[in-house]
Structures are given as structure tokens and as C-alpha cells.
Design a protein around this motif. Structure first.
Motif, PDB file in Angstrom:
ATOM      1  N   THR A   1      13.196  11.619  -1.395  1.00 48.17           N
ATOM      2  CA  THR A   1      12.238  11.349  -2.346  1.00 48.17           C
ATOM      3  C   THR A   1      11.421  12.228  -2.681  1.00 48.17           C
ATOM      4  N   GLY A   2      10.864  12.648  -1.718  1.00 47.11           N
ATOM      5  CA  GLY A   2       9.383  13.512  -1.886  1.00 47.11           C
ATOM      6  C   GLY A   2       8.154  12.437  -2.837  1.00 47.11           C
ATOM      7  N   ALA A   3       9.151  11.200  -3.171  1.00 44.74           N
ATOM      8  CA  ALA A   3       8.082  10.678  -3.397  1.00 44.74           C
ATOM      9  C   ALA A   3       7.143   9.383  -2.551  1.00 44.74           C
ATOM     10  N   SER A   4       6.143   8.832  -3.296  1.00 43.62           N
ATOM     11  CA  SER A   4       5.036   7.911  -2.256  1.00 43.62           C
ATOM     12  C   SER A   4       6.092   6.570  -1.967  1.00 43.62           C
TER      13      SER A   4
ATOM     14  N   TRP B   1       0.640  -1.065   0.189  1.00 48.13           N
ATOM     15  CA  TRP B   1       0.093  -0.122  -0.195  1.00 48.13           C
ATOM     16  C   TRP B   1       0.715   1.110  -0.066  1.00 48.13           C
ATOM     17  N   THR B   2       0.185   2.461  -0.517  1.00 49.16           N
ATOM     18  CA  THR B   2       1.128   3.726  -0.004  1.00 49.16           C
ATOM     19  C   THR B   2       0.057   4.977  -0.083  1.00 49.16           C
TER      20      THR B   2
ATOM     21  N   GLU C   1      -2.411  17.574  10.930  1.00 47.64           N
ATOM     22  CA  GLU C   1      -2.797  19.146   9.619  1.00 47.64           C
ATOM     23  C   GLU C   1      -1.076  19.032   9.103  1.00 47.64           C
ATOM     24  N   GLU C   2      -0.345  18.204   9.413  1.00 49.90           N
ATOM     25  CA  GLU C   2       0.991  18.220   8.473  1.00 49.90           C
ATOM     26  C   GLU C   2       0.484  17.805   6.924  1.00 49.90           C
ATOM     27  N   ARG C   3      -0.627  16.363   7.631  1.00 52.19           N
ATOM     28  CA  ARG C   3      -0.979  14.756   6.786  1.00 52.19           C
ATOM     29  C   ARG C   3      -1.625  15.348   4.978  1.00 52.19           C
ATOM     30  N   LYS C   4      -2.257  16.362   6.046  1.00 50.99           N
ATOM     31  CA  LYS C   4      -3.583  17.164   5.678  1.00 50.99           C
ATOM     32  C   LYS C   4      -3.360  18.246   4.408  1.00 50.99           C
ATOM     33  N   ALA C   5      -2.284  18.842   4.620  1.00 51.01           N
ATOM     34  CA  ALA C   5      -2.001  20.625   4.185  1.00 51.01           C
ATOM     35  C   ALA C   5      -0.531  19.380   3.062  1.00 51.01           C
ATOM     36  N   SER C   6       0.218  18.192   3.311  1.00 46.59           N
ATOM     37  CA  SER C   6       0.954  17.608   2.072  1.00 46.59           C
ATOM     38  C   SER C   6       0.300  16.874   0.647  1.00 46.59           C
ATOM     39  N   TRP C   7      -1.391  16.548   1.444  1.00 48.60           N
ATOM     40  CA  TRP C   7      -1.779  15.894   0.445  1.00 48.60           C
ATOM     41  C   TRP C   7      -2.775  16.787  -0.682  1.00 48.60           C
TER      42      TRP C   7
END
Length: 202
Positions: free
Chosen positions: A38-41, A28-29, A175-181
Motif C-alpha cells: 500500500t505504501g502506507a506506514s 508503533w510505526t 541506505e534504502e531505509r534512509k532514502a525512503s524516509w
């Protein structure tokens, strides 16, 4: 003098052995949790053993995806309302005896289907999960397999077994996870629009 008959054995099949060996794996990812390097999933792959779920290295994870297998596939969106209530929107389907590499466009379609059922501003992450099986598919009327690595409050919406919830749970809301998505989603939609326009022009 009679000759002894030699026992006939089925020829050894590497493909069948591989199918059995990786008959209970998952990968999963999450789009909102990229690699800091890397910034990749990040794709996480695991195999179920007598000691629970064990992480697979990247080579085995790629091998898992390269060959035809029986797949359960889910695309899921983690959601949170302004009052803190959490839930998951998802779309799941079966894909027997198929190479997952051959359905590259399916994720784009399922992703759009899931988001069409949900307000984008309430989504704080999105991703896919796939699980293999061999022989007869395990009975799972609640489709609990695709709740793996989701937050505790999301899993608690479908089961009450706290030990199982702890085993299945993954990172929760931030909040960081939401902003990232949300940032990922803007870039994804721009790239997807560009790809479709280039495809039509070709």
C-alpha cells in the motif's frame, strides 16, 4: 425469622475489564518502512504475556486506539553520523485516561520538536510509539520502553544487557531505509504546509 442478607457485588464493567486486559500493550510505526503493498506506514501492535510480546491483529490494534487508556507516548528519530555513530532523538510524555485518537495534532507538533533538535540529513527514520499501563505506572527511569524496535547500537547506548537488547531490537540502518524516509519527509512537509495554509484560508 431473620432474612439472609444478599452479598452486594460491584456491577460488571466491560470498560474496566478491557482496561485491565490491554494494560500492557504497545503500538508503533516507522515512516521509512512503509507497506510494500500500500505504501502506507505499517502500525505494529503487541500485547505483553507470560511468553513475551505477542502481535495483535489489525482489529485489536484499532480497538486498542479507540478507547481511553493510560498512555506513554514517544516520538523518536533514528540518527546516524557520517562516521557511522548512531543515536536517537526523542520526546516522551504521559497521557493518563485519554483516547489517543483525540490528540491527532500532537504528533505533528512533537515530530517538529524532535527534528528541530537534529540535522535532518543525519536522520534515517522517524516514528512514534505508544504503550499502555494500568494502576501505578511502572518505574522506568531510563524510559527504556520507547527504545523498543530500535537498532541494537541505539539500545546499547543506554543498557549493556545483551539478552534484553536482542529482545528489544528492531531493524537497523540501511541506505534504502534512509532514502525512503528522506523522500517521505519531503512529501510530509509539503502536505503539512498545504494543510496549514488551507486551515488558515478556511
Amino acid at each position: 425469622m431473620s432474612k439472609k442478607r444478599q452479598a452486594r457485588t460491584k456491577p460488571h464493567s466491560k470498560r474496566a475489564r478491557d482496561h485491565r486486559l490491554f494494560a500492557n500493550c504497545q503500538v508503533w510505526t516507522w515512516e521509512g518502512m512503509p507497506s510494500p503493498e500500500t505504501g502506507a506506514s505499517i502500525a505494529t501492535a503487541q500485547r505483553h504475556t507470560g511468553f513475551g510480546w505477542v502481535d495483535l491483529g489489525q482489529d485489536l490494534a484499532q480497538h486498542l486506539l479507540d478507547l481511553p487508556r493510560n498512555w506513554l507516548i514517544g516520538v523518536r528519530a533514528l540518527c546516524r553520523s557520517i562516521d557511522g555513530k548512531e543515536w536517537m532523538e526523542s520526546c516522551v510524555f504521559d497521557l493518563p485516561s485519554y483516547s489517543i485518537q483525540r490528540i491527532e495534532n500532537a504528533y505533528h507538533e512533537l515530530r517538529a520538536e524532535v527534528l528541530n533538535a537534529q540535522r535532518t540529513d543525519q536522520v534515517y527514520d522517524m516514528g512514534w510509539i505508544c504503550r499502555t499501563w494500568s494502576g501505578q505506572k511502572r518505574d522506568d527511569p531510563l524510559e527504556l520502553w520507547h527504545y523498543h524496535d530500535t537498532p541494537e547500537d541505539v539500545i546499547r547506548g543506554v543498557i549493556r544487557d545483551e539478552q534484553r537488547i536482542k529482545r528489544m531490537a528492531g531493524p537497523g540502518y540501511s541506505e534504502e531505509r534512509k532514502a525512503s524516509w528522506q523522500d517521505f519527509n519531503i512529501r510530509y512537509l509539503e502536505d503539512r504546509k498545504r494543510e496549514l495554509e488551507e486551515g488558515e484560508a478556511a
